[in-house]
Design a protein around this motif. Structure first.
Motif, PDB file in Angstrom:
ATOM      1  N   ILE A  23       0.852  -1.055   0.031  1.00 19.55           N
ATOM      2  CA  ILE A  23       0.087  -0.049  -0.124  1.00 19.55           C
ATOM      3  C   ILE A  23       0.801   1.089  -0.029  1.00 19.55           C
ATOM      4  N   ARG A  24       1.924   1.153   0.764  1.00 17.46           N
ATOM      5  CA  ARG A  24       2.945   2.531   0.773  1.00 17.46           C
ATOM      6  C   ARG A  24       4.143   1.874   0.284  1.00 17.46           C
ATOM      7  N   PRO A  25       4.715   2.251  -0.781  1.00 19.70           N
ATOM      8  CA  PRO A  25       5.903   1.866  -1.337  1.00 19.70           C
ATOM      9  C   PRO A  25       7.116   2.547  -0.442  1.00 19.70           C
ATOM     10  N   THR A  26       6.901   3.498   0.032  1.00 18.75           N
ATOM     11  CA  THR A  26       8.144   3.974   0.747  1.00 18.75           C
ATOM     12  C   THR A  26       8.230   3.698   2.031  1.00 18.75           C
ATOM     13  N   LEU A  27       7.031   4.050   2.852  1.00 17.32           N
ATOM     14  CA  LEU A  27       6.877   3.698   4.264  1.00 17.32           C
ATOM     15  C   LEU A  27       6.757   2.314   4.808  1.00 17.32           C
ATOM     16  N   GLY A  28       6.167   1.443   3.809  1.00 16.42           N
ATOM     17  CA  GLY A  28       5.722   0.147   4.385  1.00 16.42           C
ATOM     18  C   GLY A  28       4.384   0.334   4.796  1.00 16.42           C
ATOM     19  N   ASP A  29       3.908  -0.836   5.018  1.00 11.85           N
ATOM     20  CA  ASP A  29       2.250  -0.955   5.446  1.00 11.85           C
ATOM     21  C   ASP A  29       2.149  -1.223   6.986  1.00 11.85           C
ATOM     22  N   TYR A  30       2.977  -0.883   7.833  1.00 13.81           N
ATOM     23  CA  TYR A  30       2.969  -1.334   9.457  1.00 13.81           C
ATOM     24  C   TYR A  30       3.154   0.138   9.939  1.00 13.81           C
ATOM     25  N   VAL A  31       2.469   0.138  11.253  1.00 11.79           N
ATOM     26  CA  VAL A  31       2.328   1.344  11.910  1.00 11.79           C
ATOM     27  C   VAL A  31       3.088   1.101  13.295  1.00 11.79           C
ATOM     28  N   LYS A  32       3.572   1.970  13.894  1.00 18.15           N
ATOM     29  CA  LYS A  32       4.168   1.737  15.222  1.00 18.15           C
ATOM     30  C   LYS A  32       3.106   1.994  16.317  1.00 18.15           C
ATOM     31  N   THR A  33       3.052   1.055  17.374  1.00 18.69           N
ATOM     32  CA  THR A  33       2.227   0.948  18.269  1.00 18.69           C
ATOM     33  C   THR A  33       1.919   2.009  18.921  1.00 18.69           C
ATOM     34  N   ILE A  34       3.276   2.622  19.452  1.00 17.04           N
ATOM     35  CA  ILE A  34       2.867   4.148  19.924  1.00 17.04           C
ATOM     36  C   ILE A  34       2.461   5.142  19.405  1.00 17.04           C
ATOM     37  N   GLU A  35       2.421   5.304  17.886  1.00 14.02           N
ATOM     38  CA  GLU A  35       1.839   6.082  17.317  1.00 14.02           C
ATOM     39  C   GLU A  35       0.304   5.741  17.173  1.00 14.02           C
ATOM     40  N   THR A  36      -0.103   4.737  17.098  1.00 16.25           N
ATOM     41  CA  THR A  36      -1.479   4.238  17.202  1.00 16.25           C
ATOM     42  C   THR A  36      -2.146   4.716  18.463  1.00 16.25           C
ATOM     43  N   GLN A  37      -1.462   4.336  19.717  1.00 12.01           N
ATOM     44  CA  GLN A  37      -1.925   4.682  20.814  1.00 12.01           C
ATOM     45  C   GLN A  37      -1.944   6.387  21.056  1.00 12.01           C
ATOM     46  N   LYS A  38      -1.118   6.875  20.215  1.00 13.55           N
ATOM     47  CA  LYS A  38      -1.167   8.547  20.437  1.00 13.55           C
ATOM     48  C   LYS A  38      -2.317   9.019  19.564  1.00 13.55           C
ATOM     49  N   ARG A  39      -2.599   8.442  18.490  1.00 12.35           N
ATOM     50  CA  ARG A  39      -3.663   8.946  17.507  1.00 12.35           C
ATOM     51  C   ARG A  39      -5.078   8.419  17.819  1.00 12.35           C
ATOM     52  N   LEU A  40      -5.207   7.175  18.612  1.00 11.64           N
ATOM     53  CA  LEU A  40      -6.403   6.414  18.816  1.00 11.64           C
ATOM     54  C   LEU A  40      -6.618   6.376  20.285  1.00 11.64           C
ATOM     55  N   ASP A  41      -5.805   5.851  21.064  1.00  8.93           N
ATOM     56  CA  ASP A  41      -6.363   5.704  22.307  1.00  8.93           C
ATOM     57  C   ASP A  41      -5.977   6.971  23.207  1.00  8.93           C
ATOM     58  N   TYR A  42      -5.397   7.790  22.985  1.00 10.60           N
ATOM     59  CA  TYR A  42      -5.193   9.159  23.415  1.00 10.60           C
ATOM     60  C   TYR A  42      -6.338   9.857  23.401  1.00 10.60           C
ATOM     61  N   VAL A  43      -7.070   9.674  22.189  1.00  8.98           N
ATOM     62  CA  VAL A  43      -8.471  10.541  21.912  1.00  8.98           C
ATOM     63  C   VAL A  43      -9.609   9.922  22.871  1.00  8.98           C
ATOM     64  N   LEU A  44      -9.513   8.795  23.455  1.00 10.32           N
ATOM     65  CA  LEU A  44     -10.242   8.200  24.473  1.00 10.32           C
ATOM     66  C   LEU A  44     -10.200   9.048  25.784  1.00 10.32           C
ATOM     67  N   PHE A  45      -8.928   9.001  26.082  1.00  6.74           N
ATOM     68  CA  PHE A  45      -8.490  10.003  27.306  1.00  6.74           C
ATOM     69  C   PHE A  45      -8.892  11.381  27.413  1.00  6.74           C
ATOM     70  N   TYR A  46      -8.715  11.863  26.099  1.00  4.05           N
ATOM     71  CA  TYR A  46      -9.101  13.268  25.915  1.00  4.05           C
ATOM     72  C   TYR A  46     -10.666  13.421  26.052  1.00  4.05           C
ATOM     73  N   ASN A  47     -11.425  12.611  25.411  1.00  7.17           N
ATOM     74  CA  ASN A  47     -12.762  12.845  25.454  1.00  7.17           C
ATOM     75  C   ASN A  47     -13.373  11.332  25.718  1.00  7.17           C
ATOM     76  N   PRO A  48     -13.740  10.915  27.111  1.00  5.26           N
ATOM     77  CA  PRO A  48     -14.065   9.593  27.471  1.00  5.26           C
ATOM     78  C   PRO A  48     -15.618   9.325  26.880  1.00  5.26           C
ATOM     79  N   ASN A  49     -16.225  10.205  26.754  1.00 10.39           N
ATOM     80  CA  ASN A  49     -17.591  10.236  26.357  1.00 10.39           C
ATOM     81  C   ASN A  49     -17.699   9.261  25.068  1.00 10.39           C
ATOM     82  N   ILE A  50     -16.654   8.992  24.174  1.00  4.64           N
ATOM     83  CA  ILE A  50     -16.726   8.355  22.814  1.00  4.64           C
ATOM     84  C   ILE A  50     -16.372   6.904  23.134  1.00  4.64           C
TER      85      ILE A  50
END
Length: 399
Positions: A23-50
């Motif tokens: 999918i991504r010729p340069t960067l590859g198709d894997y994402v660092k877990t720490i970045e998914t936590q920042k972009r997904l799990d942190y949002v839950l702490f920011y707004n727990p209503n979701i």
């Protein structure tokens, strides 16, 4: 949006047995877990209503797509009509077979590592599934709350499809509650006591002190990730620090489809807030300040963290134009009616405000879905700051 989610599920199941085109010729198709936590799990702490919305969205789309996968595998719900009613050992054996051949490979691809079914209660029919090194919470501090709502919804959807009845899932233990593993309790939603526990689980409450603690932990982990001499190998498993891009995108699209306005704004605001922490990381690691945070450090950071290729940051009299390719939020996706890059826009907007010392707004100048190009462009525009003018001075100006 719904069709895009279904296509991602089809790709995920195909990926388990086959090699997808890159999918991504340069960067590859894997994402660092720490970045998914920042972009997904942190949002839950920011707004727990979701949290409740995320759980339900994961349940709904998992049930629909796993049911189709079960049909292809020949798993009919009638085979499980009397599941574990009399013999818990036999039921556990069946679950182990299913986990080894169907669910385990799926969970590993989305970054969950190796989970195992631990027990079955023959009276209540409650099933316990244990996950160690959970990608949603393994690197987060113990904050006294259970927070893996996406995977809980995923399990609820799987068993709703498998048993052809309404099933639910809550966590009895979680790493963010100070325990060594996440244990997921799965049961029929007709059980009143179970429903009470599920409702309590989904009623997440987070204080400002906890949010600050999570931000601090994420910042430390991101800096440690940047300092690593070699990137993580793209092998998902029990000690993995990566997950496949499709698993990451599924979670974002699930949420956006449920309530695009609320989730987009929540992601954006969370990105703006976290940018205050990220700026300090960029200053410390890349030894730059001012506009160089935006023009030099940010492109390096995004590439090193496998988030996107920032092709250029052009400065104009009225702001900046950032050209991006291979963004983790949208690479490989097509024909979305909602833009999934809200956190990135908020994060970049926040960094630009701090880097320039001016009030800046980040808008989408060009989206690849609209333009048909391979690039996306973000426009950073200076905003005029409104000055509070005393009423008596207004009277003078009006004369």
């Amino acid at each position: 949006m719904k069709s895009a989610i279904n296509i991602l599920w089809q790709k995920m199941f195909y990926l388990i047995d086959n090699d997808l085109p890159v999918i991504r010729p340069t960067l590859g198709d894997y994402v660092k877990t720490i970045e998914t936590q920042k972009r997904l799990d942190y949002v839950l702490f920011y707004n727990p209503n979701i949290a409740r919305i995320e759980y339900q969205s994961a349940l709904n789309y998992t049930k629909e797509n796993v049911q189709e996968h079960h049909d292809k595998k020949g798993l009919e719900s009638r085979l499980f009509r009397n599941f574990n009613r009399k013999d818990p050992n036999q039921g556990l054996k069946i679950l182990h077979i299913l986990n080894q051949n169907i669910y385990g490979p799926l969970f590993r691809k989305i970054g969950k590592g190796y989970g195992t079914f631990q027990s079955i209660d023959p009276d209540s029919r409650q099933i316990t599934y244990e996950v160690k090194n959970c990608d949603e919470c393994s690197d987060l501090p113990a904050v006294g709350s259970k927070t893996c709502f996406y995977f809980s919804g995923l399990l609820a959807g799987i068993f709703s499809a498998l048993f052809d009845q309404s099933m639910g899932t809550y966590e009895s233990t979680c790493s963010t509650n100070g325990e060594p593993a996440c244990n997921y309790e799965i049961n029929n939603t007709r059980d009143i006591s179970f429903i009470d526990k599920l409702d309590e689980y989904l009623s997440l409450k987070i204080s400002d002190e906890v949010l600050n603690e999570v931000e601090k932990a994420l910042s430390e982990n991101i800096l440690e990730s940047l300092k690593a001499e070699t990137p993580p190998e793209p092998i998902v498993g029990i000690n993995s620090h990566i997950s496949h891009i499709i698993g990451y995108q599924l979670r974002i699209l699930n949420n956006l489809e449920q309530n695009p306005e609320i989730f987009s704004e929540t992601y954006r605001k969370a990105g703006v807030r976290f940018s205050n922490r990220l700026v300090e990381i960029l200053k410390s690691f890349y030894q730059v300040d001012g506009e160089e945070l935006l023009t030099e450090a940010l492109p390096k950071y995004y590439k090193q963290q496998l988030l996107a290729n920032i092709e250029s940051v052009e400065k104009f009299q009225d702001g900046f134009l950032i050209t991006i390719s291979e963004s983790v939020d949208c690479a490989g996706l097509k024909n979305l009616d909602v833009k999934p890059c809200a956190f990135m826009r908020g994060e970049i907007e926040g960094i630009a405000n701090i880097a320039t010392g001016k009030h800046i707004r980040c808008d989408i100048h060009s989206c690849k879905y609209d333009s048909g190009e391979h690039f996306c462009q973000l426009e950073l525009s200076y905003l005029e700051e409104k000055k509070d003018i005393p009423d008596w001075l207004k009277e003078i100006e009006e004369q």
